[in-house]
Scaffold this motif. Structure first.
Motif, mmCIF file in Angstrom:
data_model
loop_
_atom_site.group_PDB
_atom_site.id
_atom_site.type_symbol
_atom_site.label_atom_id
_atom_site.label_comp_id
_atom_site.label_asym_id
_atom_site.label_seq_id
_atom_site.Cartn_x
_atom_site.Cartn_y
_atom_site.Cartn_z
ATOM 1 N N VAL A 161 -3.880 9.239 5.783
ATOM 2 C CA VAL A 161 -3.570 8.082 4.180
ATOM 3 C C VAL A 161 -3.216 7.018 5.504
ATOM 4 C CG1 VAL A 161 -2.856 6.750 2.509
ATOM 5 C CG2 VAL A 161 -3.451 9.971 2.504
ATOM 6 N N THR A 162 -4.224 6.142 5.901
ATOM 7 C CA THR A 162 -4.056 5.217 6.479
ATOM 8 C C THR A 162 -4.556 4.254 6.145
ATOM 9 O OG1 THR A 162 -5.839 5.655 8.176
ATOM 10 C CG2 THR A 162 -3.394 6.326 9.114
ATOM 11 N N ALA A 163 -4.270 3.757 4.763
ATOM 12 C CA ALA A 163 -5.061 2.438 4.831
ATOM 13 C C ALA A 163 -6.174 2.259 4.648
ATOM 14 C CB ALA A 163 -4.166 1.537 4.984
ATOM 15 N N CYS A 164 -6.209 1.471 5.095
ATOM 16 C CA CYS A 164 -8.224 0.819 6.152
ATOM 17 C C CYS A 164 -8.578 1.483 6.954
ATOM 18 C CB CYS A 164 -8.370 -0.652 5.591
ATOM 19 S SG CYS A 164 -8.159 -1.815 3.885
ATOM 20 N N ALA A 165 -7.694 2.022 7.943
ATOM 21 C CA ALA A 165 -8.096 2.747 9.154
ATOM 22 C C ALA A 165 -8.485 4.629 9.169
ATOM 23 C CB ALA A 165 -6.606 3.035 9.408
ATOM 24 N N THR A 166 -8.325 4.462 6.892
ATOM 25 C CA THR A 166 -7.967 6.498 6.735
ATOM 26 C C THR A 166 -9.087 7.088 7.004
ATOM 27 O OG1 THR A 166 -7.315 6.409 4.554
ATOM 28 C CG2 THR A 166 -8.120 7.696 4.835
ATOM 29 N N GLY A 167 -10.604 6.413 6.950
ATOM 30 C CA GLY A 167 -11.960 7.491 6.983
ATOM 31 C C GLY A 167 -12.191 7.607 9.081
ATOM 32 N N THR A 168 -11.796 6.606 9.217
ATOM 33 C CA THR A 168 -11.522 5.984 11.169
ATOM 34 C C THR A 168 -10.539 7.269 11.691
ATOM 35 O OG1 THR A 168 -12.932 4.156 10.329
ATOM 36 C CG2 THR A 168 -11.607 5.003 13.331
ATOM 37 N N ASN A 169 -9.369 7.605 10.367
ATOM 38 C CA ASN A 169 -8.730 8.538 11.467
ATOM 39 C C ASN A 169 -9.470 9.715 11.396
ATOM 40 O OD1 ASN A 169 -6.143 5.868 11.113
ATOM 41 N ND2 ASN A 169 -6.383 7.180 12.723
ATOM 42 N N SER A 170 -9.691 9.387 9.515
ATOM 43 C CA SER A 170 -9.982 11.140 9.186
ATOM 44 C C SER A 170 -10.826 11.764 10.184
ATOM 45 C CB SER A 170 -10.023 11.005 7.964
ATOM 46 O OG SER A 170 -9.704 11.062 7.148
ATOM 47 N N ILE A 171 -12.265 10.968 10.196
ATOM 48 C CA ILE A 171 -13.130 11.741 11.945
ATOM 49 C C ILE A 171 -12.134 11.525 12.653
ATOM 50 C CG2 ILE A 171 -15.930 10.963 12.723
ATOM 51 C CD1 ILE A 171 -16.100 9.170 9.718
ATOM 52 N N GLY A 172 -11.273 10.732 13.470
ATOM 53 C CA GLY A 172 -11.519 11.145 14.970
ATOM 54 C C GLY A 172 -10.284 12.675 15.083
ATOM 55 N N ASP A 173 -9.654 12.072 13.996
ATOM 56 C CA ASP A 173 -8.836 13.376 14.281
ATOM 57 C C ASP A 173 -9.530 14.929 13.754
ATOM 58 O OD1 ASP A 173 -6.368 12.219 13.839
ATOM 59 O OD2 ASP A 173 -6.337 12.592 11.259
#
Length: 413
Positions: A161-173
Motif C-alpha cells: 500500500v503505497t498510494a499511487c505507487a502501489t501497483g508498481t511497487n507490488s510488481i517490483g517486490d
C-alpha cells in the motif's frame, strides 16, 4: 548470490478502456478516451464531473455469485484480472507447484465503497446491521488474499500500500521474490475502486482533481492547460515467472523484467520533493539494477497525472536522469485515456509498457494541445507512433513521497 532471470508470461486488465487487456491495448493505441461523466455518485454534489468508470464489468464471468457479494469492487476487479492473467500465461496451479506460486497485489485505498455503505447502515440502524464481512471486504490485502483462495496459489502472499505507487511497487517486490528464488511464479499488480462520495470529496477539497467538465479534454498530461487528475478505477495484473520455469513449460514470453527502483522523498505528504529528487533516485536505481545505461532506454510510460506539479517535476526528473538522451526518448502518459487508477495505475501502465515492446507501437498522450515551456520533451502527442522498443521504463509516484520505477526489456534467449 545467483539472480534468476524473470519474465512476464501473462497479463490481465479491467479498465475504463475495456475489461480485457486486448480491449485496453486496442483503445490505447487508437487514442480513445475511457473518461466520461460520473454516474456512480451524484455529480451535482461535487465540482468534479468526470471519471474513468468501468461500464462493462460482469464479475460472474470470473467469480461465483455468492462469493461476489463478499468482495468489494476492488477485489472483484483484482480477481477477474488475475484469472485472465493466469489463463493468458497458460499457468496451471496444482498440488505440484501451488507452494511455489505467490501473490503480491496491492490497493492504495481498499474497500472504500464497502466502508461508506456499511457506515450508513451503522448510523441508521446500529451495529447489528453491519455486515459480518465488513472487515474482510474493506482491508486492502483482501485482493491478494482472494486471488490466492480463488486460484489456489500457496506461495508468498503479500500486499503493498503505497498510494499511487502501489501497483508498481507490488510488481517490483514480486520480481525480487522470484529473482532471489523464493517463488517460481508471482501473480502481481494493483487494484482500485475509489469512485465513491468520500473519495471525490477528499480529492476535490485537496484540489487534486480536474474541474474541467469536458470528459474528452479533462485529462491532459503535460499540456499547459492541465488542472488536475481524473480519477479512475480498475486492475492490472501480471504473471511473472522465472525464466527456467517459463522455458520448462514452453510458455510464451512477453518481455523480461530487469530493473526495479524504490525510494522515499522524506519531504511532504502530497507534494514531490524539490526537483523530483526522490524520483530521480528511483529511476537511477532501476537503471542500475537492470545493468543498463540511461541511453539504452527507448520509452517511458510516465506517471503523468495531468497535475501542474507532477508533470513539471517528472519532466525535470527525466532530464536530470537522462541528460541529452531525454530529447531522444518517447514518453507518454496513458492516464490521458484511462484516468488515474491510483493503486491500480502501475499494473495497467506496466501492461502498456510491455505491449509497446511486444508490438513496436507507443501509445500516445492524448489531449495535448497547448505546449508548456516547462514540459518540453516528446510526449507522443495525440497519435500512437511506431518504433522498435527494446527497453521500456514505467514510473509511479505516490502521496507520502513514494517513488517506484520498473524496467522491462525485450526477451532474448
Amino acid at each position: 548470490m545467483v539472480r534468476n532471470r524473470v519474465v512476464v508470461t501473462g497479463m490481465g486488465a479491467v479498465t475504463p478502456l475495456g475489461a480485457t487487456k486486448d480491449q485496453l491495448w486496442e483503445n490505447l493505441i487508437a487514442g480513445k478516451s475511457g473518461i466520461d461523466f460520473i454516474t456512480k455518485v451524484n455529480r451535482d454534489d461535487f465540482p468534479v464531473k468526470v471519471a474513468g468508470e468501468i461500464k462493462d464489468w460482469d464479475p460472474q464471468l470470473y467469480i461465483d455469485k455468492k462469493e461476489t457479494k463478499r468482495m468489494d469492487l476492488f477485489t472483484q476487479y483484482a480477481v477477474g484480472a488475475a484469472k485472465m492473467a493466469v489463463e493468458d500465461a497458460g499457468l496451471n496451479i496444482d498440488d505440484q507447484n501451488a507452494d511455489k506460486v505467490g501473490v503480491w497485489v496491492g490497493s492504495g485505498i481498499g474497500g472504500l465503497e464497502t466502508y461508506e455503505e456499511q457506515f450508513r447502515k451503522f448510523l441508521a440502524k446500529g451495529y447489528r446491521r453491519v455486515s459480518p464481512f465488513f472487515v474482510p471486504m474493506l482491508i486492502p490485502d483482501m485482493a491478494a488474499g482472494q486471488i490466492s483462495i480463488q486460484l489456489g496459489a500457496k506461495g508468498i502472499n503479500s500486499c503493498t500500500v503505497t498510494a499511487c505507487a502501489t501497483g508498481t511497487n507490488s510488481i517490483g517486490d514480486a520480481f525480487k521474490v522470484i529473482e532471489r528464488g523464493d517463488a517460481e511464479a508471482m501473480i502481481t499488480g494493483g487494484a482500485e475502486a475509489p469512485l465513491t462520495n468520500m473519495a471525490f470529496a477528499g480529492f476535490s477539497t485537496a484540489r487534486a482533481l480536474s474541474f474541467n467538465e469536458d470528459p474528452q479534454t479533462a485529462s491532459r498530461p503535460f499540456d499547459k492547460d492541465r488542472d488536475g487528475f481524473v480519477m479512475g478505477e480498475g486492475a492490472g495484473i501480471l504473471v511473472l515467472e522465472s525464466l527456467d520455469s517459463a522455458l520448462a513449460r514452453g510458455a510464451d514470453i512477453y518481455a523480461e523484467i530487469v530493473g526495479y527502483g524504490s525510494t522515499g522523498d522524506a519531504y511532504h505528504i502530497t507534494a514531490p520533493a524539490p526537483e523530483g529528487e526522490g524520483a530521480q533516485r528511483a529511476m537511477k536505481q532501476a537503471i542500475e539494477d537492470a545493468d543498463l545505461k540511461p541511453d539504452q532506454i527507448d520509452y517511458i510510460n510516465a506517471h503523468g497525472t495531468s497535475t501542474p506539479f507532477n508533470d513539471k517535476f517528472e519532466t525535470t526528473v527525466i532530464k536530470a536522469v537522462f541528460q541529452a538522451h531525454a530529447n531522444e526518448l518517447l514518453i507518454s502518459s496513458t492516464k490521458s485515456m484511462t484516468g488515474h487508477l491510483l493503486g491500480a495505475a502501475g499494473g495497467v501502465e506496466a501492461i502498456a509498457a510491455i505491449k509497446a515492446i511486444e508490438t513496436g507501437i507507443v501509445p500516445p498522450t492524448i489531449n495535448y494541445q497547448t505546449p508548456d515551456p516547462e514540459c518540453d520533451l516528446d510526449y507522443v502527442p495525440n497519435e500512437a507512433r511506431r518504433k522498435t522498443i527494446d527497453v521500456a521504463l514505467s514510473n509511479s509516484l505516490g502521496f507520502g513521497g513514494h517513488n517506484a520505477t520498473l524496467i522491462f526489456k525485450k526477451y532474448l534467449a
